[in-house]
Write a protein that holds these residues in place. Structure first.
Motif, PDB file in Angstrom:
ATOM      1  N   GLU A  33      14.576  -4.786 -10.059  1.00  0.00           N
ATOM      2  CA  GLU A  33      15.093  -3.451 -10.386  1.00  0.00           C
ATOM      3  C   GLU A  33      15.534  -2.721  -9.128  1.00  0.00           C
ATOM      4  O   GLU A  33      16.579  -2.057  -9.117  1.00  0.00           O
ATOM      5  CB  GLU A  33      14.023  -2.631 -11.113  1.00  0.00           C
ATOM      6  CG  GLU A  33      13.769  -3.074 -12.533  1.00  0.00           C
ATOM      7  CD  GLU A  33      12.692  -2.232 -13.209  1.00  0.00           C
ATOM      8  OE1 GLU A  33      12.856  -1.006 -13.259  1.00  0.00           O
ATOM      9  OE2 GLU A  33      11.701  -2.828 -13.675  1.00  0.00           O
ATOM     10  N   LEU A  34      14.751  -2.838  -8.057  1.00  0.00           N
ATOM     11  CA  LEU A  34      15.118  -2.191  -6.791  1.00  0.00           C
ATOM     12  C   LEU A  34      16.426  -2.769  -6.245  1.00  0.00           C
ATOM     13  O   LEU A  34      17.283  -2.020  -5.750  1.00  0.00           O
ATOM     14  CB  LEU A  34      13.994  -2.358  -5.759  1.00  0.00           C
ATOM     15  CG  LEU A  34      12.751  -1.494  -5.975  1.00  0.00           C
ATOM     16  CD1 LEU A  34      11.631  -1.919  -5.034  1.00  0.00           C
ATOM     17  CD2 LEU A  34      13.074  -0.021  -5.796  1.00  0.00           C
ATOM     18  N   LEU A  35      16.574  -4.076  -6.337  1.00  0.00           N
ATOM     19  CA  LEU A  35      17.821  -4.701  -5.888  1.00  0.00           C
ATOM     20  C   LEU A  35      19.009  -4.218  -6.713  1.00  0.00           C
ATOM     21  O   LEU A  35      20.083  -3.951  -6.173  1.00  0.00           O
ATOM     22  CB  LEU A  35      17.707  -6.226  -5.959  1.00  0.00           C
ATOM     23  CG  LEU A  35      16.869  -6.883  -4.868  1.00  0.00           C
ATOM     24  CD1 LEU A  35      16.587  -8.341  -5.209  1.00  0.00           C
ATOM     25  CD2 LEU A  35      17.566  -6.782  -3.523  1.00  0.00           C
ATOM     26  N   SER A  36      18.803  -4.090  -8.009  1.00  0.00           N
ATOM     27  CA  SER A  36      19.867  -3.604  -8.888  1.00  0.00           C
ATOM     28  C   SER A  36      20.257  -2.169  -8.527  1.00  0.00           C
ATOM     29  O   SER A  36      21.447  -1.842  -8.441  1.00  0.00           O
ATOM     30  CB  SER A  36      19.401  -3.688 -10.338  1.00  0.00           C
ATOM     31  OG  SER A  36      20.328  -3.074 -11.185  1.00  0.00           O
ATOM     32  N   LEU A  37      19.259  -1.329  -8.318  1.00  0.00           N
ATOM     33  CA  LEU A  37      19.529   0.064  -7.932  1.00  0.00           C
ATOM     34  C   LEU A  37      20.261   0.121  -6.589  1.00  0.00           C
ATOM     35  O   LEU A  37      21.184   0.922  -6.406  1.00  0.00           O
ATOM     36  CB  LEU A  37      18.227   0.861  -7.859  1.00  0.00           C
ATOM     37  CG  LEU A  37      17.548   1.175  -9.183  1.00  0.00           C
ATOM     38  CD1 LEU A  37      16.155   1.761  -8.958  1.00  0.00           C
ATOM     39  CD2 LEU A  37      18.396   2.129 -10.017  1.00  0.00           C
ATOM     40  N   THR A  38      19.870  -0.742  -5.676  1.00  0.00           N
ATOM     41  CA  THR A  38      20.505  -0.779  -4.359  1.00  0.00           C
ATOM     42  C   THR A  38      21.967  -1.215  -4.468  1.00  0.00           C
ATOM     43  O   THR A  38      22.839  -0.660  -3.792  1.00  0.00           O
ATOM     44  CB  THR A  38      19.727  -1.724  -3.414  1.00  0.00           C
ATOM     45  OG1 THR A  38      18.359  -1.325  -3.395  1.00  0.00           O
ATOM     46  CG2 THR A  38      20.268  -1.666  -2.008  1.00  0.00           C
TER      47      THR A  38
ATOM     48  N   GLU B   8      12.907 -11.975  -1.694  1.00  0.00           N
ATOM     49  CA  GLU B   8      13.886 -10.994  -2.166  1.00  0.00           C
ATOM     50  C   GLU B   8      13.717  -9.635  -1.477  1.00  0.00           C
ATOM     51  O   GLU B   8      14.653  -8.852  -1.408  1.00  0.00           O
ATOM     52  CB  GLU B   8      13.793 -10.832  -3.694  1.00  0.00           C
ATOM     53  CG  GLU B   8      14.358 -12.006  -4.456  1.00  0.00           C
ATOM     54  CD  GLU B   8      15.825 -12.251  -4.143  1.00  0.00           C
ATOM     55  OE1 GLU B   8      16.629 -11.304  -4.225  1.00  0.00           O
ATOM     56  OE2 GLU B   8      16.174 -13.396  -3.806  1.00  0.00           O
ATOM     57  N   LEU B   9      12.526  -9.369  -0.989  1.00  0.00           N
ATOM     58  CA  LEU B   9      12.310  -8.099  -0.287  1.00  0.00           C
ATOM     59  C   LEU B   9      13.090  -8.052   1.022  1.00  0.00           C
ATOM     60  O   LEU B   9      13.536  -6.990   1.448  1.00  0.00           O
ATOM     61  CB  LEU B   9      10.817  -7.868  -0.026  1.00  0.00           C
ATOM     62  CG  LEU B   9      10.031  -7.360  -1.217  1.00  0.00           C
ATOM     63  CD1 LEU B   9       8.559  -7.222  -0.869  1.00  0.00           C
ATOM     64  CD2 LEU B   9      10.575  -6.039  -1.717  1.00  0.00           C
ATOM     65  N   LYS B  10      13.266  -9.199   1.650  1.00  0.00           N
ATOM     66  CA  LYS B  10      14.078  -9.243   2.878  1.00  0.00           C
ATOM     67  C   LYS B  10      15.518  -8.886   2.529  1.00  0.00           C
ATOM     68  O   LYS B  10      16.179  -8.141   3.250  1.00  0.00           O
ATOM     69  CB  LYS B  10      13.996 -10.608   3.528  1.00  0.00           C
ATOM     70  CG  LYS B  10      14.713 -10.672   4.851  1.00  0.00           C
ATOM     71  CD  LYS B  10      14.208 -11.804   5.688  1.00  0.00           C
ATOM     72  CE  LYS B  10      14.876 -11.804   7.034  1.00  0.00           C
ATOM     73  NZ  LYS B  10      14.070 -11.259   8.080  1.00  0.00           N
ATOM     74  N   ASN B  11      15.982  -9.413   1.405  1.00  0.00           N
ATOM     75  CA  ASN B  11      17.323  -9.093   0.927  1.00  0.00           C
ATOM     76  C   ASN B  11      17.445  -7.595   0.636  1.00  0.00           C
ATOM     77  O   ASN B  11      18.446  -6.961   0.978  1.00  0.00           O
ATOM     78  CB  ASN B  11      17.623  -9.931  -0.320  1.00  0.00           C
ATOM     79  CG  ASN B  11      19.057  -9.867  -0.752  1.00  0.00           C
ATOM     80  OD1 ASN B  11      19.936  -9.472  -0.005  1.00  0.00           O
ATOM     81  ND2 ASN B  11      19.298 -10.264  -1.987  1.00  0.00           N
ATOM     82  N   LEU B  12      16.418  -7.043   0.020  1.00  0.00           N
ATOM     83  CA  LEU B  12      16.399  -5.607  -0.268  1.00  0.00           C
ATOM     84  C   LEU B  12      16.479  -4.798   1.028  1.00  0.00           C
ATOM     85  O   LEU B  12      17.254  -3.850   1.129  1.00  0.00           O
ATOM     86  CB  LEU B  12      15.128  -5.238  -1.043  1.00  0.00           C
ATOM     87  CG  LEU B  12      14.938  -3.757  -1.357  1.00  0.00           C
ATOM     88  CD1 LEU B  12      15.996  -3.277  -2.337  1.00  0.00           C
ATOM     89  CD2 LEU B  12      13.549  -3.509  -1.917  1.00  0.00           C
ATOM     90  N   LYS B  13      15.707  -5.202   1.991  1.00  0.00           N
ATOM     91  CA  LYS B  13      15.695  -4.504   3.279  1.00  0.00           C
ATOM     92  C   LYS B  13      17.078  -4.548   3.928  1.00  0.00           C
ATOM     93  O   LYS B  13      17.566  -3.537   4.447  1.00  0.00           O
ATOM     94  CB  LYS B  13      14.651  -5.131   4.202  1.00  0.00           C
ATOM     95  CG  LYS B  13      14.526  -4.437   5.530  1.00  0.00           C
ATOM     96  CD  LYS B  13      13.497  -5.105   6.400  1.00  0.00           C
ATOM     97  CE  LYS B  13      13.467  -4.402   7.738  1.00  0.00           C
ATOM     98  NZ  LYS B  13      12.863  -5.176   8.775  1.00  0.00           N
ATOM     99  N   LEU B  14      17.736  -5.696   3.886  1.00  0.00           N
ATOM    100  CA  LEU B  14      19.073  -5.832   4.467  1.00  0.00           C
ATOM    101  C   LEU B  14      20.095  -4.950   3.743  1.00  0.00           C
ATOM    102  O   LEU B  14      20.955  -4.338   4.371  1.00  0.00           O
ATOM    103  CB  LEU B  14      19.523  -7.296   4.438  1.00  0.00           C
ATOM    104  CG  LEU B  14      18.755  -8.243   5.352  1.00  0.00           C
ATOM    105  CD1 LEU B  14      19.183  -9.687   5.109  1.00  0.00           C
ATOM    106  CD2 LEU B  14      18.948  -7.867   6.811  1.00  0.00           C
ATOM    107  N   LYS B  15      19.979  -4.877   2.416  1.00  0.00           N
ATOM    108  CA  LYS B  15      20.905  -4.043   1.646  1.00  0.00           C
ATOM    109  C   LYS B  15      20.703  -2.564   1.973  1.00  0.00           C
ATOM    110  O   LYS B  15      21.669  -1.812   2.099  1.00  0.00           O
ATOM    111  CB  LYS B  15      20.722  -4.284   0.146  1.00  0.00           C
ATOM    112  CG  LYS B  15      21.278  -5.608  -0.309  1.00  0.00           C
ATOM    113  CD  LYS B  15      21.137  -5.790  -1.801  1.00  0.00           C
ATOM    114  CE  LYS B  15      21.742  -7.118  -2.210  1.00  0.00           C
ATOM    115  NZ  LYS B  15      21.909  -7.230  -3.651  1.00  0.00           N
TER     116      LYS B  15
END
Length: 160
Positions: free
Chosen positions: A10-15, A91-98
């Motif tokens: 969900e966080l990735l989607s929001l990002t 996936e959290l690393k991906n979130l951080k990069l986004k």
């Protein structure tokens, strides 16, 4: 753990949604810059209202993101993403990069905004100067438009 992964998704989607909105803001800001440079800001009001509606959408996403992020930190029992084991949650690393990419875009937009503001102030100052010249010109024209009054003088009789 499954719940944690769903929160991350969900966080990735929001990002991703927020990044798209930031792309829109960047486009609008560049359109403002072009308008300021070419037309002395004739379309600026419409662009500002368009940008404001995008900003309002971003605010809604930020609220949802903040709630989900707090929930995630609570589930993982951490205070920040830096404390998370990225091997366990890649996936959290991906979130951080986004998020870093969005922050970079925000900086770029702020620089363009600052430049636009300086140009608008310059345009406004030029317009003020022109308005003062017009007012001064009107005053001088009015001075010549007044009817000439008969100034023959006043004679005072001193004989008694």
């Amino acid at each position: 753990m499954d719940n944690t992964n769903s929160v991350i998704i969900e966080l990735l989607s929001l990002t991703d949604k927020k990044k798209q909105l930031f792309d829109s803001i960047l486009e609008i800001t560049l359109a403002q810059k072009k308008d300021i440079e070419e037309n002395a800001a004739n379309k600026i009001e419409g662009l500002v209202s368009k940008k404001q509606s995008v900003i309002d959408s971003i605010d809604e996403i930020d609220k949802s993101f903040s709630e989900k992020f707090k929930l995630l930190k609570k589930q993982l029992m951490v205070n920040s993403l830096e404390e998370v084991d990225f091997t366990k949650y890649p996936e959290l690393k991906n979130l951080k990069l986004k998020v870093e990419e969005i922050m970079s875009m925000a900086q770029e937009i702020m620089l363009i905004e600052r430049s636009n503001k300086e140009k608008l102030v310059s345009i406004m100052n030029e317009m003020k100067r022109e308005i003062k010249q017009i007012k001064a010109g009107k005053k001088s024209i009015k001075a010549y438009e007044r009817p000439i009054t008969n100034n023959d003088g006043i004679y005072v009789d001193k004989k008694k």
